[in-house]
Design a protein around this motif. Structure first.
Motif, PDB file in Angstrom:
ATOM      1  N   LEU A  91     -45.257 -26.726  52.931  1.00 42.01           N
ATOM      2  CA  LEU A  91     -46.579 -26.718  53.025  1.00 42.01           C
ATOM      3  C   LEU A  91     -47.481 -25.962  51.445  1.00 42.01           C
ATOM      4  CD1 LEU A  91     -48.404 -26.334  56.897  1.00 42.01           C
ATOM      5  CD2 LEU A  91     -47.525 -28.145  55.512  1.00 42.01           C
ATOM      6  N   ARG A  92     -46.176 -25.295  50.427  1.00 39.86           N
ATOM      7  CA  ARG A  92     -46.601 -24.346  49.214  1.00 39.86           C
ATOM      8  C   ARG A  92     -47.293 -25.909  48.443  1.00 39.86           C
ATOM      9  NH1 ARG A  92     -41.488 -22.987  46.752  1.00 39.86           N
ATOM     10  NH2 ARG A  92     -41.558 -22.219  48.562  1.00 39.86           N
ATOM     11  N   GLY A  93     -48.306 -25.420  48.213  1.00 38.21           N
ATOM     12  CA  GLY A  93     -49.729 -26.222  47.308  1.00 38.21           C
ATOM     13  C   GLY A  93     -50.172 -27.108  47.855  1.00 38.21           C
ATOM     14  N   ALA A  94     -50.269 -27.341  49.755  1.00 38.11           N
ATOM     15  CA  ALA A  94     -51.002 -28.246  50.458  1.00 38.11           C
ATOM     16  C   ALA A  94     -52.230 -27.395  50.364  1.00 38.11           C
ATOM     17  CB  ALA A  94     -50.533 -28.349  51.788  1.00 38.11           C
ATOM     18  N   ARG A  95     -53.268 -27.899  50.725  1.00 34.20           N
ATOM     19  CA  ARG A  95     -54.538 -27.342  50.228  1.00 34.20           C
ATOM     20  C   ARG A  95     -55.188 -27.554  52.012  1.00 34.20           C
ATOM     21  NH1 ARG A  95     -56.413 -29.932  44.576  1.00 34.20           N
ATOM     22  NH2 ARG A  95     -55.254 -28.233  43.679  1.00 34.20           N
ATOM     23  N   ALA A  96     -55.962 -26.754  52.415  1.00 34.06           N
ATOM     24  CA  ALA A  96     -56.549 -27.165  53.700  1.00 34.06           C
ATOM     25  C   ALA A  96     -58.338 -27.567  53.143  1.00 34.06           C
ATOM     26  CB  ALA A  96     -56.969 -25.735  54.477  1.00 34.06           C
ATOM     27  N   THR A  97     -58.702 -29.010  54.182  1.00 31.81           N
ATOM     28  CA  THR A  97     -59.827 -28.955  54.179  1.00 31.81           C
ATOM     29  C   THR A  97     -60.995 -28.904  55.614  1.00 31.81           C
ATOM     30  OG1 THR A  97     -58.257 -30.830  53.900  1.00 31.81           O
ATOM     31  CG2 THR A  97     -60.462 -31.465  53.243  1.00 31.81           C
ATOM     32  N   ALA A  98     -62.412 -28.618  54.577  1.00 32.29           N
ATOM     33  CA  ALA A  98     -62.648 -27.613  55.967  1.00 32.29           C
ATOM     34  C   ALA A  98     -63.375 -28.951  56.233  1.00 32.29           C
ATOM     35  CB  ALA A  98     -63.701 -27.044  55.426  1.00 32.29           C
ATOM     36  N   LEU A  99     -63.293 -29.409  57.229  1.00 33.30           N
ATOM     37  CA  LEU A  99     -64.404 -30.252  57.812  1.00 33.30           C
ATOM     38  C   LEU A  99     -65.853 -29.841  58.338  1.00 33.30           C
ATOM     39  CD1 LEU A  99     -62.144 -31.357  60.708  1.00 33.30           C
ATOM     40  CD2 LEU A  99     -62.134 -32.658  58.840  1.00 33.30           C
ATOM     41  N   VAL A 100     -66.672 -30.853  57.438  1.00 27.10           N
ATOM     42  CA  VAL A 100     -68.021 -30.177  57.238  1.00 27.10           C
ATOM     43  C   VAL A 100     -69.254 -31.193  58.432  1.00 27.10           C
ATOM     44  CG1 VAL A 100     -70.295 -29.884  56.710  1.00 27.10           C
ATOM     45  CG2 VAL A 100     -68.281 -29.266  55.310  1.00 27.10           C
ATOM     46  N   PRO A 101     -69.609 -30.577  59.485  1.00 29.96           N
ATOM     47  CA  PRO A 101     -70.398 -31.556  60.060  1.00 29.96           C
ATOM     48  C   PRO A 101     -71.542 -32.556  59.869  1.00 29.96           C
ATOM     49  CG  PRO A 101     -69.980 -29.519  61.362  1.00 29.96           C
ATOM     50  CD  PRO A 101     -69.186 -29.387  60.113  1.00 29.96           C
ATOM     51  N   ASP A 102     -71.431 -33.881  59.880  1.00 28.46           N
ATOM     52  CA  ASP A 102     -72.377 -34.260  59.540  1.00 28.46           C
ATOM     53  C   ASP A 102     -73.088 -35.565  60.245  1.00 28.46           C
ATOM     54  OD1 ASP A 102     -70.108 -35.988  59.574  1.00 28.46           O
ATOM     55  OD2 ASP A 102     -69.935 -36.389  57.566  1.00 28.46           O
ATOM     56  N   VAL A 103     -72.401 -35.693  61.301  1.00 29.54           N
ATOM     57  CA  VAL A 103     -72.546 -36.446  62.439  1.00 29.54           C
ATOM     58  C   VAL A 103     -73.168 -35.557  63.746  1.00 29.54           C
ATOM     59  CG1 VAL A 103     -72.336 -37.835  64.511  1.00 29.54           C
ATOM     60  CG2 VAL A 103     -71.352 -38.575  61.567  1.00 29.54           C
ATOM     61  N   ALA A 104     -74.634 -36.242  64.748  1.00 23.38           N
ATOM     62  CA  ALA A 104     -74.593 -35.218  65.703  1.00 23.38           C
ATOM     63  C   ALA A 104     -74.533 -36.242  66.726  1.00 23.38           C
ATOM     64  CB  ALA A 104     -76.177 -35.170  65.433  1.00 23.38           C
ATOM     65  N   LEU A 105     -74.377 -35.260  67.525  1.00 20.60           N
ATOM     66  CA  LEU A 105     -74.042 -36.175  69.106  1.00 20.60           C
ATOM     67  C   LEU A 105     -74.505 -35.742  70.248  1.00 20.60           C
ATOM     68  CD1 LEU A 105     -70.215 -35.996  68.981  1.00 20.60           C
ATOM     69  CD2 LEU A 105     -71.799 -38.932  68.291  1.00 20.60           C
ATOM     70  N   GLU A 106     -74.919 -36.769  71.564  1.00 21.36           N
ATOM     71  CA  GLU A 106     -75.611 -35.557  72.327  1.00 21.36           C
ATOM     72  C   GLU A 106     -74.064 -35.270  73.302  1.00 21.36           C
ATOM     73  OE1 GLU A 106     -79.347 -36.544  75.505  1.00 21.36           O
ATOM     74  OE2 GLU A 106     -79.219 -36.332  73.823  1.00 21.36           O
ATOM     75  N   VAL A 107     -73.785 -34.835  74.757  1.00 22.96           N
ATOM     76  CA  VAL A 107     -72.738 -34.720  75.572  1.00 22.96           C
ATOM     77  C   VAL A 107     -72.908 -34.099  76.529  1.00 22.96           C
ATOM     78  CG1 VAL A 107     -70.865 -34.579  76.088  1.00 22.96           C
ATOM     79  CG2 VAL A 107     -70.498 -34.862  73.337  1.00 22.96           C
TER      80      VAL A 107
END
Length: 120
Positions: A24-40
């Motif tokens: 995984l050398r050189g792999a980049r982690a991507t942060a998931l940014v919440p941009d959708v609102a659900l009602e559960v």
């Protein structure tokens, strides 16, 4: 004269076994940014566009095991590809859908098996 030599000599020695090394050398982690609102089950749940409904429910801690329709006991296991139907939830305006195959959308109102049990 090729028939007089053994098969191993004709084609050369067998290839040496190789091992793949995954890195995984050189792999980049991507942060998931919440941009959708659900009602559960009546409470807001943040999600990221492109996420499956099941992934959003699990990430938010809003997923509980499905209850067996006859015994009422929790069932284990989710296939994640739409064949087992263990992730079926109710979405307002659509009815029963598989959470693993439904992409999140802003404003979805979802009722899980746990939510149906609480409302009884």
């Amino acid at each position: 004269m090729s028939g007089s030599r053994p098969a191993a000599d004709r084609h050369g020695p067998p290839p040496a076994p190789t091992r793949r090394r995954w890195s995984l050398r050189g792999a980049r982690a991507t942060a998931l940014v919440p941009d959708v609102a659900l009602e559960v089950d009546g409470r807001p749940v943040p999600a990221t566009s492109g996420q499956s409904l099941l992934a959003a429910l699990v990430a938010a801690g809003a997923w509980s095991q499905r209850l067996h329709p006859v015994t009422g006991r929790p069932e284990a296991g989710i296939c994640g590809m739409g064949t087992c139907q263990a992730c079926v939830v109710t979405v307002a305006g659509r009815g029963a859908v598989r959470a693993c195959g439904t992409e999140v959308e802003d404003g979805l109102q979802v009722t899980t098996a746990a939510g149906r049990e609480r409302s009884r």
